[in-house]
Design an enzyme around this catalytic site. Structure first.
Site, PDB file in Angstrom:
ATOM      1  N   ASN A 151      -7.708   9.083  -3.888  1.00 14.10           N
ATOM      2  CA  ASN A 151      -7.027   7.606  -3.968  1.00 14.10           C
ATOM      3  C   ASN A 151      -5.672   7.888  -4.748  1.00 14.10           C
ATOM      4  O   ASN A 151      -4.879   6.606  -5.032  1.00 14.10           O
ATOM      5  CB  ASN A 151      -8.187   7.205  -5.273  1.00 14.10           C
ATOM      6  CG  ASN A 151      -9.441   6.437  -4.267  1.00 14.10           C
ATOM      7  OD1 ASN A 151      -9.410   6.804  -3.280  1.00 14.10           O
ATOM      8  ND2 ASN A 151     -10.390   5.953  -5.199  1.00 14.10           N
ATOM      9  N   ASP A 163     -13.850   0.975   4.076  1.00 10.34           N
ATOM     10  CA  ASP A 163     -15.391   1.131   3.567  1.00 10.34           C
ATOM     11  C   ASP A 163     -16.138  -0.137   3.706  1.00 10.34           C
ATOM     12  O   ASP A 163     -15.482  -1.107   3.581  1.00 10.34           O
ATOM     13  CB  ASP A 163     -15.560   1.562   2.242  1.00 10.34           C
ATOM     14  CG  ASP A 163     -15.150   2.876   1.769  1.00 10.34           C
ATOM     15  OD1 ASP A 163     -14.739   3.650   2.861  1.00 10.34           O
ATOM     16  OD2 ASP A 163     -14.821   3.241   0.477  1.00 10.34           O
ATOM     17  N   ARG A 193      -8.501   2.012   4.827  1.00  9.51           N
ATOM     18  CA  ARG A 193      -7.851   0.880   4.273  1.00  9.51           C
ATOM     19  C   ARG A 193      -6.758   1.092   3.283  1.00  9.51           C
ATOM     20  O   ARG A 193      -5.515   0.198   3.223  1.00  9.51           O
ATOM     21  CB  ARG A 193      -8.769  -0.044   3.385  1.00  9.51           C
ATOM     22  CG  ARG A 193      -8.517  -1.194   2.814  1.00  9.51           C
ATOM     23  CD  ARG A 193      -9.759  -1.951   2.037  1.00  9.51           C
ATOM     24  NE  ARG A 193      -9.569  -3.364   2.008  1.00  9.51           N
ATOM     25  CZ  ARG A 193      -8.744  -3.546   0.904  1.00  9.51           C
ATOM     26  NH1 ARG A 193      -8.049  -2.932   0.129  1.00  9.51           N
ATOM     27  NH2 ARG A 193      -8.566  -4.939   0.896  1.00  9.51           N
TER      28      ARG A 193
HETATM   29  C1  UD1 Z   1      -9.380   1.328  -4.795  1.00 13.75           C
HETATM   30  C2  UD1 Z   1     -10.088   2.445  -4.445  1.00 13.75           C
HETATM   31  C3  UD1 Z   1     -11.171   2.476  -4.280  1.00 13.75           C
HETATM   32  C4  UD1 Z   1     -12.155   2.017  -5.606  1.00 13.75           C
HETATM   33  C5  UD1 Z   1     -11.400   0.709  -5.878  1.00 13.75           C
HETATM   34  C6  UD1 Z   1     -11.773   0.275  -7.515  1.00 13.75           C
HETATM   35  C7  UD1 Z   1      -8.347   3.676  -3.125  1.00 13.75           C
HETATM   36  C8  UD1 Z   1      -8.027   4.166  -1.634  1.00 13.75           C
HETATM   37  N1  UD1 Z   1      -9.489   2.960  -3.247  1.00 13.75           N
HETATM   38  O1  UD1 Z   1      -9.598   0.476  -3.878  1.00 13.75           O
HETATM   39  O2  UD1 Z   1     -12.189   3.877  -4.165  1.00 13.75           O
HETATM   40  O3  UD1 Z   1     -13.353   1.665  -5.490  1.00 13.75           O
HETATM   41  O4  UD1 Z   1      -9.905   0.955  -6.060  1.00 13.75           O
HETATM   42  O5  UD1 Z   1     -11.716   1.215  -8.405  1.00 13.75           O
HETATM   43  O6  UD1 Z   1      -7.645   3.907  -4.181  1.00 13.75           O
HETATM   44  N2  UD1 Z   1      -9.380  -7.884  -4.547  1.00 13.75           N
HETATM   45  C9  UD1 Z   1      -8.981  -9.060  -4.068  1.00 13.75           C
HETATM   46  N3  UD1 Z   1      -7.610  -9.505  -3.575  1.00 13.75           N
HETATM   47  C10 UD1 Z   1      -6.893  -8.398  -3.605  1.00 13.75           C
HETATM   48  C11 UD1 Z   1      -7.202  -7.218  -3.859  1.00 13.75           C
HETATM   49  C12 UD1 Z   1      -8.323  -6.789  -4.284  1.00 13.75           C
HETATM   50  O7  UD1 Z   1      -9.885  -9.997  -3.893  1.00 13.75           O
HETATM   51  O8  UD1 Z   1      -5.594  -8.874  -3.264  1.00 13.75           O
HETATM   52  C13 UD1 Z   1     -10.676  -7.635  -4.798  1.00 13.75           C
HETATM   53  C14 UD1 Z   1     -11.455  -6.636  -3.710  1.00 13.75           C
HETATM   54  O9  UD1 Z   1     -12.001  -7.424  -2.852  1.00 13.75           O
HETATM   55  C15 UD1 Z   1     -12.553  -6.057  -4.892  1.00 13.75           C
HETATM   56  C16 UD1 Z   1     -11.519  -5.851  -5.942  1.00 13.75           C
HETATM   57  O10 UD1 Z   1     -10.546  -6.770  -6.091  1.00 13.75           O
HETATM   58  O11 UD1 Z   1     -13.393  -6.807  -5.000  1.00 13.75           O
HETATM   59  C17 UD1 Z   1     -11.022  -4.596  -6.591  1.00 13.75           C
HETATM   60  O12 UD1 Z   1     -10.339  -4.079  -5.437  1.00 13.75           O
HETATM   61  P1  UD1 Z   1      -9.110  -2.898  -5.574  1.00 13.75           P
HETATM   62  O13 UD1 Z   1      -8.972  -2.828  -7.118  1.00 13.75           O
HETATM   63  O14 UD1 Z   1      -7.749  -3.622  -4.983  1.00 13.75           O
HETATM   64  O15 UD1 Z   1      -9.507  -1.707  -4.728  1.00 13.75           O
HETATM   65  P2  UD1 Z   1      -8.807  -0.891  -3.550  1.00 13.75           P
HETATM   66  O16 UD1 Z   1      -7.504  -0.757  -4.208  1.00 13.75           O
HETATM   67  O17 UD1 Z   1      -8.954  -1.453  -2.469  1.00 13.75           O
END
Ligand code: UD1
Length: 428
Positions: A27, A120, A96
């Site tokens: 990550n 995922d 992603r």
């Molecule tokens: C990253 C990690 C993943 C981890 C997650 C939370 C990587 C490659 N992946 O994923 O392993 O589980 O952090 O620690 O680093 N959301 C929105 N809008 C947005 C962005 C996010 O609604 O614009 C929501 C997502 O749907 C989710 C939550 O916020 O429910 C957390 O997402 P986020 O913290 O962005 O996770 P990732 O960066 O995708």
């Protein structure tokens, strides 16, 4: 080395013991690779795990005109003066995290066209905060034919409040802000160790960032950044996976190359479950001599309990003494693998954000399917404490995040075998 139909045969019963060494965090390194786009020239990343996601991100960068070469545990990325600005669906849908090129590309090239990702199967994972933040920084962002297209001749600093401390949105906006004109303040920013790692690399590149490690990041934009050499932070999720495996199998495992201070919460939970955790030079040691006690878990952004550990602790609770409640606050539908655990005889009931787990002495081996990286690992660990043989299918998910997963388990004494059905040559 990998194929969509490969599976693992796990024969339960072994007590894991020995030492493992973890490498850099998936990550983190994927975002560090994206950050290299911010500077012309050669960036060298060290402690890079040999996992599928790194290979795919390398291909994303290659198609943007970069030269990407693996040298041992390092990856050397040479970024041209004018990189391309398009990331295609065939690659982006596989990881992603490739959305992380959006911010650097719009900042560096004035334009970015990135396919809407897949990744995922753990919830909807919107991109609204990424988009709203870039718009605040002066970009126009359109969604056309499955692509996000962001344009801005030069981004300009702004105050951005995130509704939720999204890891991906924080990273994208942070990278974009480094080359914006003026000051950007990202409030309610994520604070994961991987974000600190990214900040440290950006600062080394010449970025001006204040508040590293806090939830308010202040970025003073600069004209250009320089390429650097940077070591990737150790993978806390992989380290925690081996710790949970040790506890579930009543074993004794030393995890080296890791930073226990990034694992405060999960190691505390393992202690509550009855394990003895000792910090050692370059890592930690976990030992367990009895059936674990059930532990409640509530997932939250860092420093809260990481959602990526949730499937592993759910698995642990299926064989624990007592009943536990797992609450998932980060991804809304991270329960897909509960059905798989139930196939192994686990007693789990889900209701909205909650899962109630009634521990039982032993699981019962059966064919199951991995739906994402951590759930896949969780199923293998469950197989280690199941009676008979557990066949875990779709293990390409596990390959995305764990280097040498089977080899490591075998070295620790587990009876796990990879059954390869295809040998494509696109991984290294
Ligand atoms: C990253 C990690 C993943 C981890 C997650 C939370 C990587 C490659 N992946 O994923 O392993 O589980 O952090 O620690 O680093 N959301 C929105 N809008 C947005 C962005 C996010 O609604 O614009 C929501 C997502 O749907 C989710 C939550 O916020 O429910 C957390 O997402 P986020 O913290 O962005 O996770 P990732 O960066 O995708």
């Amino acid at each position: 080395m990998s194929g969509a139909t490969d599976h693992f045969l796990v024969r339960g019963g072994a007590r894991l013991s020995g030492a493992v060494r973890v490498s850099g965090a998936k990550n983190s390194v994927l975002k560090l690779m994206a950050a290299s786009l911010l500077a012309e020239g050669t960036t060298v990343l060290g402690n890079v795990p040999r996992i599928l996601d790194v290979a795919v991100m390398g291909e994303v960068l290659r198609r943007l005109g970069c030269e990407v070469v693996r040298e041992g545990s390092s990856v050397r990325i040479t970024v041209p003066e004018r990189p391309g600005h398009e990331a295609d669906y065939d690659l982006v849908r596989r990881i992603r995290a490739s959305i992380a090129v959006l911010g650097p590309l719009v900042a560096r090239c004035g334009e970015a066209k990135v396919a809407l990702p897949g990744g995922d199967a753990i919830g909807s994972r919107g991109l609204d905060m990424h988009v709203a933040g870039l718009v605040k920084l002066g970009a126009t962002v359109d969604s056309e034919h499955g692509y996000l297209i962001a344009r801005a001749p030069r981004l300009s600093g702004a105050a951005v409040w995130l509704d939720f401390p999204s890891v991906g949105a924080t990273e994208n906006l942070l990278m974009a802000a480094t080359l914006a004109k003026g000051t950007t303040v990202i409030d309610n920013a994520a604070r994961e160790p991987e974000i600190v790692d990214l900040c440290q690399m950006l600062v080394q590149m010449g970025a001006l960032i204040d508040g590293v490690g806090s939830s308010t990041l202040t970025v003073e934009g600069v004209e250009t950044l320089s390429p650097v050499q940077h070591e990737t932070v150790p993978d806390r999720i992989v380290a925690g996976t081996w710790a949970v495996a040790a506890v579930m199998t009543r074993g004794a495992v030393t995890v080296l190359g890791s930073r226990p201070e990034h694992l405060d919460m999960p190691l505390e939970k393992l202690t509550q479950a009855g394990a003895t955790v000792t910090v050692v030079d370059d890592g930690f040691h976990v030992e367990m001599d009895r059936r674990p006690s059930a532990v409640d878990v509530v997932t939250l952004p860092y420093p809260g309990f990481a959602t990526d550990f949730q499937p592993l602790f759910l698995g642990l609770n299926t064989i624990a003494e007592g009943t536990s409640m797992i609450t998932e606050n980060v991804f809304e539908s991270r329960w897909m693998f509960v059905d798989e655990l139930v196939r192994l005889g686990a007693e789990v009931r889900t209701d909205g954000h909650h899962a109630v787990v009634r521990g039982r002495e032993q699981l019962s081996g059966a064919p199951v399917t991995a739906h994402d990286i951590r759930a896949g690992a969780g199923l293998v660990l469950a197989g280690l404490v199941a009676d008979g043989v557990t066949e875990v299918g779709d293990v390409h998910h596990i390959d995305r995040g764990y280097a040498g997963f089977v080899d490591t388990l075998v070295a620790l004494g587990a009876d796990v075998q990879r059954i390869s059905v295809a040998e494509p040559d696109w991984l290294d």
